[in-house]
Design a protein around this motif. Structure first.
Motif, PDB file in Angstrom:
ATOM      1  N   GLU A 108       0.532 -12.812  -6.483  1.00 50.20           N
ATOM      2  CA  GLU A 108       1.911 -12.323  -6.437  1.00 50.20           C
ATOM      3  C   GLU A 108       2.514 -12.096  -7.824  1.00 50.20           C
ATOM      4  OE1 GLU A 108       4.150 -16.639  -5.908  1.00 50.20           O
ATOM      5  OE2 GLU A 108       3.410 -15.561  -4.166  1.00 50.20           O
ATOM      6  N   HIS A 109       1.997 -12.813  -8.830  1.00 56.45           N
ATOM      7  CA  HIS A 109       2.556 -12.704 -10.179  1.00 56.45           C
ATOM      8  C   HIS A 109       1.975 -11.532 -10.971  1.00 56.45           C
ATOM      9  CE1 HIS A 109       4.228 -16.623  -9.330  1.00 56.45           C
ATOM     10  NE2 HIS A 109       3.023 -17.111  -9.148  1.00 56.45           N
ATOM     11  N   GLU A 110       0.837 -11.015 -10.519  1.00 58.06           N
ATOM     12  CA  GLU A 110       0.120 -10.005 -11.297  1.00 58.06           C
ATOM     13  C   GLU A 110       0.193  -8.597 -10.719  1.00 58.06           C
ATOM     14  OE1 GLU A 110      -1.051 -10.743 -14.176  1.00 58.06           O
ATOM     15  OE2 GLU A 110      -0.731 -12.897 -14.005  1.00 58.06           O
ATOM     16  N   ILE A 111       0.401  -8.495  -9.411  1.00 54.59           N
ATOM     17  CA  ILE A 111       0.329  -7.180  -8.770  1.00 54.59           C
ATOM     18  C   ILE A 111       1.471  -6.280  -9.248  1.00 54.59           C
ATOM     19  CG2 ILE A 111       1.686  -7.904  -6.751  1.00 54.59           C
ATOM     20  CD1 ILE A 111      -0.177  -6.087  -5.066  1.00 54.59           C
ATOM     21  N   SER A 112       1.150  -5.032  -9.535  1.00 53.79           N
ATOM     22  CA  SER A 112       2.181  -4.092  -9.987  1.00 53.79           C
ATOM     23  C   SER A 112       3.033  -3.672  -8.794  1.00 53.79           C
ATOM     24  CB  SER A 112       1.542  -2.863 -10.622  1.00 53.79           C
ATOM     25  OG  SER A 112       1.007  -2.003  -9.629  1.00 53.79           O
ATOM     26  N   ARG A 113       4.244  -3.267  -9.063  1.00 54.07           N
ATOM     27  CA  ARG A 113       5.144  -2.867  -7.983  1.00 54.07           C
ATOM     28  C   ARG A 113       4.681  -1.572  -7.326  1.00 54.07           C
ATOM     29  NH1 ARG A 113       7.635  -6.150 -11.168  1.00 54.07           N
ATOM     30  NH2 ARG A 113       9.152  -7.627 -10.329  1.00 54.07           N
ATOM     31  N   THR A 114       3.984  -0.727  -8.071  1.00 58.39           N
ATOM     32  CA  THR A 114       3.452   0.508  -7.481  1.00 58.39           C
ATOM     33  C   THR A 114       2.395   0.179  -6.442  1.00 58.39           C
ATOM     34  OG1 THR A 114       3.842   1.753  -9.524  1.00 58.39           O
ATOM     35  CG2 THR A 114       2.269   2.679  -7.951  1.00 58.39           C
ATOM     36  N   VAL A 115       1.458  -0.708  -6.801  1.00 58.31           N
ATOM     37  CA  VAL A 115       0.397  -1.107  -5.865  1.00 58.31           C
ATOM     38  C   VAL A 115       1.002  -1.843  -4.671  1.00 58.31           C
ATOM     39  CG1 VAL A 115      -1.659  -2.543  -5.564  1.00 58.31           C
ATOM     40  CG2 VAL A 115      -1.372  -1.200  -7.654  1.00 58.31           C
ATOM     41  N   LEU A 116       1.978  -2.716  -4.939  1.00 57.06           N
ATOM     42  CA  LEU A 116       2.616  -3.457  -3.858  1.00 57.06           C
ATOM     43  C   LEU A 116       3.276  -2.509  -2.868  1.00 57.06           C
ATOM     44  CD1 LEU A 116       3.509  -6.330  -2.833  1.00 57.06           C
ATOM     45  CD2 LEU A 116       5.653  -5.895  -4.031  1.00 57.06           C
ATOM     46  N   ASP A 117       4.014  -1.528  -3.367  1.00 55.86           N
ATOM     47  CA  ASP A 117       4.695  -0.575  -2.500  1.00 55.86           C
ATOM     48  C   ASP A 117       3.693   0.219  -1.673  1.00 55.86           C
ATOM     49  OD1 ASP A 117       7.251   0.717  -1.697  1.00 55.86           O
ATOM     50  OD2 ASP A 117       6.290   2.494  -2.534  1.00 55.86           O
ATOM     51  N   ARG A 118       2.575   0.597  -2.291  1.00 57.68           N
ATOM     52  CA  ARG A 118       1.536   1.337  -1.553  1.00 57.68           C
ATOM     53  C   ARG A 118       0.936   0.463  -0.446  1.00 57.68           C
ATOM     54  NH1 ARG A 118      -0.454   5.889  -4.403  1.00 57.68           N
ATOM     55  NH2 ARG A 118       1.391   6.829  -5.368  1.00 57.68           N
ATOM     56  N   MET A 119       0.742  -0.819  -0.725  1.00 62.07           N
ATOM     57  CA  MET A 119       0.193  -1.721   0.289  1.00 62.07           C
ATOM     58  C   MET A 119       1.138  -1.838   1.474  1.00 62.07           C
ATOM     59  SD  MET A 119      -1.459  -4.811  -1.988  1.00 62.07           S
ATOM     60  CE  MET A 119      -1.768  -5.799  -0.532  1.00 62.07           C
ATOM     61  N   ILE A 120       2.424  -1.991   1.188  1.00 65.43           N
ATOM     62  CA  ILE A 120       3.411  -2.111   2.262  1.00 65.43           C
ATOM     63  C   ILE A 120       3.444  -0.831   3.086  1.00 65.43           C
ATOM     64  CG2 ILE A 120       5.884  -2.318   2.760  1.00 65.43           C
ATOM     65  CD1 ILE A 120       6.067  -4.102   0.247  1.00 65.43           C
ATOM     66  N   ARG A 121       3.439   0.311   2.405  1.00 67.57           N
ATOM     67  CA  ARG A 121       3.443   1.589   3.115  1.00 67.57           C
ATOM     68  C   ARG A 121       2.160   1.765   3.946  1.00 67.57           C
ATOM     69  NH1 ARG A 121       7.012   5.643   1.105  1.00 67.57           N
ATOM     70  NH2 ARG A 121       8.369   4.849  -0.532  1.00 67.57           N
ATOM     71  N   PHE A 122       1.029   1.287   3.402  1.00 68.78           N
ATOM     72  CA  PHE A 122      -0.243   1.394   4.114  1.00 68.78           C
ATOM     73  C   PHE A 122      -0.210   0.576   5.402  1.00 68.78           C
ATOM     74  CE2 PHE A 122      -4.568  -0.309   4.896  1.00 68.78           C
ATOM     75  CZ  PHE A 122      -5.221   0.883   5.186  1.00 68.78           C
ATOM     76  N   VAL A 123       0.281  -0.660   5.304  1.00 72.78           N
ATOM     77  CA  VAL A 123       0.382  -1.508   6.495  1.00 72.78           C
ATOM     78  C   VAL A 123       1.273  -0.847   7.543  1.00 72.78           C
ATOM     79  CG1 VAL A 123       1.198  -3.720   7.400  1.00 72.78           C
ATOM     80  CG2 VAL A 123      -0.048  -3.648   5.234  1.00 72.78           C
ATOM     81  N   ASN A 124       2.421  -0.339   7.113  1.00 74.91           N
ATOM     82  CA  ASN A 124       3.321   0.345   8.050  1.00 74.91           C
ATOM     83  C   ASN A 124       2.660   1.572   8.662  1.00 74.91           C
ATOM     84  OD1 ASN A 124       5.435  -1.460   7.692  1.00 74.91           O
ATOM     85  ND2 ASN A 124       6.354  -0.288   6.026  1.00 74.91           N
ATOM     86  N   PHE A 125       1.957   2.337   7.825  1.00 74.88           N
ATOM     87  CA  PHE A 125       1.340   3.579   8.276  1.00 74.88           C
ATOM     88  C   PHE A 125       0.279   3.341   9.343  1.00 74.88           C
ATOM     89  CE2 PHE A 125      -2.175   6.646   7.829  1.00 74.88           C
ATOM     90  CZ  PHE A 125      -1.521   7.799   8.209  1.00 74.88           C
ATOM     91  N   ILE A 126      -0.633   2.412   9.074  1.00 71.60           N
ATOM     92  CA  ILE A 126      -1.735   2.227  10.025  1.00 71.60           C
ATOM     93  C   ILE A 126      -1.262   1.589  11.324  1.00 71.60           C
ATOM     94  CG2 ILE A 126      -3.494   2.100   8.239  1.00 71.60           C
ATOM     95  CD1 ILE A 126      -3.543  -0.888   8.546  1.00 71.60           C
ATOM     96  N   GLN A 127      -0.088   0.934  11.273  1.00 67.18           N
ATOM     97  CA  GLN A 127       0.418   0.332  12.497  1.00 67.18           C
ATOM     98  C   GLN A 127       1.154   1.334  13.375  1.00 67.18           C
ATOM     99  OE1 GLN A 127       2.628  -3.069  10.967  1.00 67.18           O
ATOM    100  NE2 GLN A 127       0.972  -4.441  11.548  1.00 67.18           N
ATOM    101  N   VAL A 128       1.581   2.461  12.815  1.00 66.32           N
ATOM    102  CA  VAL A 128       2.309   3.448  13.613  1.00 66.32           C
ATOM    103  C   VAL A 128       1.541   4.758  13.805  1.00 66.32           C
ATOM    104  CG1 VAL A 128       4.524   2.515  12.890  1.00 66.32           C
ATOM    105  CG2 VAL A 128       3.538   4.404  11.612  1.00 66.32           C
ATOM    106  N   CYS A 129       0.544   5.000  12.964  1.00 69.20           N
ATOM    107  CA  CYS A 129      -0.224   6.232  13.088  1.00 69.20           C
ATOM    108  C   CYS A 129      -0.989   6.232  14.404  1.00 69.20           C
ATOM    109  CB  CYS A 129      -1.203   6.354  11.911  1.00 69.20           C
ATOM    110  SG  CYS A 129      -2.319   7.777  12.044  1.00 69.20           S
TER     111      CYS A 129
END
Length: 254
Positions: A108-129
């Motif tokens: 949690e201390h090292e992950i960039s906010r860009t990668v974090l945002d992509r991960m969140i969007r990915f989780v949302n995407f695969i759950q609704v696609c």
């Protein structure tokens, strides 16, 4: 958007601990923090002094400790990173809870906010696609446990088409403008279509990180206090029912 100052992993751990203790007890004490982080009292005192000097906490010896506005923003960001990582590990990779929690604490201390945002969007995407969803994720889990290639593709495609047709019919009965967020039940999710109300109302809702186009999950409904607890892009938000009445969503099924 507030620009967050870089803090060491240790300092972020202290902010996160104070955030959780404050949520449970309204304020934290040094002994509570020491117990939660499993560190000695002298280490806690030094960290609290440093955080107080930087303006993250309200601290005085032998008094209760609370987060300042600046500290609350940074603590919530750390909690968001942790929750997003833990959710990715458990909901997508099917890692067990204990390992997911430990790994999230380290990353949690090292992950960039860009990668974090992509991960969140990915989780949302695969759950609704319609080509994804919970069944698709469980398919990956099954695949990862066996050495041979996964060979259920034909059946999966047929099931996906059937599910998509059912969802399309259900959505076809939905009002063109969507439905009010306040009508959703715990466990349901939707995509934010419109935010209504006067300029002040719309700004208040958008300031809570509830933007148009975002996927929103209803986690709980507190009818006695007229509060709807939602998750938007990793942020846990308590939304007043009167504000939820101004948010229209398209409902995701399945």
């Amino acid at each position: 958007m507030v620009q967050l100052e870089e803090l060491s992993a240790s300092m972020e751990d202290y902010l996160q601990a104070i955030y959780h203790i404050q949520a449970e007890k309204q304020a934290a004490r040094a002994k509570d923090i020491a117990m939660r982080l499993k560190v000695n009292n002298s280490s806690v005192t030094g960290a609290l002094r440093a955080l107080s000097k930087k303006g993250y906490i309200n601290y005085a010896p032998y008094d209760v400790i609370t987060l300042t506005e600046k500290g609350d923003i940074h603590a919530k960001d750390v909690v968001r990173r942790h929750e997003a990582l833990r959710k990715f590990f458990t909901k997508v990779l099917y890692v067990d809870d204990a390992e997911a929690e430990t790994t999230a604490c380290k990353m949690e201390h090292e992950i960039s906010r860009t990668v974090l945002d992509r991960m969140i969007r990915f989780v949302n995407f695969i759950q609704v696609c319609p080509r994804g969803g919970e069944e698709w994720i469980r398919g990956f889990w099954t695949h990862s446990k066996q050495a041979e290639p996964y060979e259920r593709c034909d059946n999966c495609i047929a099931e996906c088409q059937e599910h998509f047709e059912e969802a399309r019919k259900a959505v076809g009965d939905m009002p063109r403008g969507g439905i009010l967020l306040s009508k959703l039940k715990p466990g349901q999710r939707g995509k934010i279509m419109k935010i209504k109300g006067d300029a002040e109302t719309r700004k208040r809702i958008e300031d809570m990180k509830i933007p148009l186009g975002a996927v929103i999950d209803v986690e709980a409904v507190d009818s006695s206090n007229n509060i709807i607890k939602v998750n938007v892009r990793g942020y846990h938000i308590a939304l007043r029912n009167e504000d939820a009445e101004n948010v229209s969503v398209s409902l995701y099924l399945g």
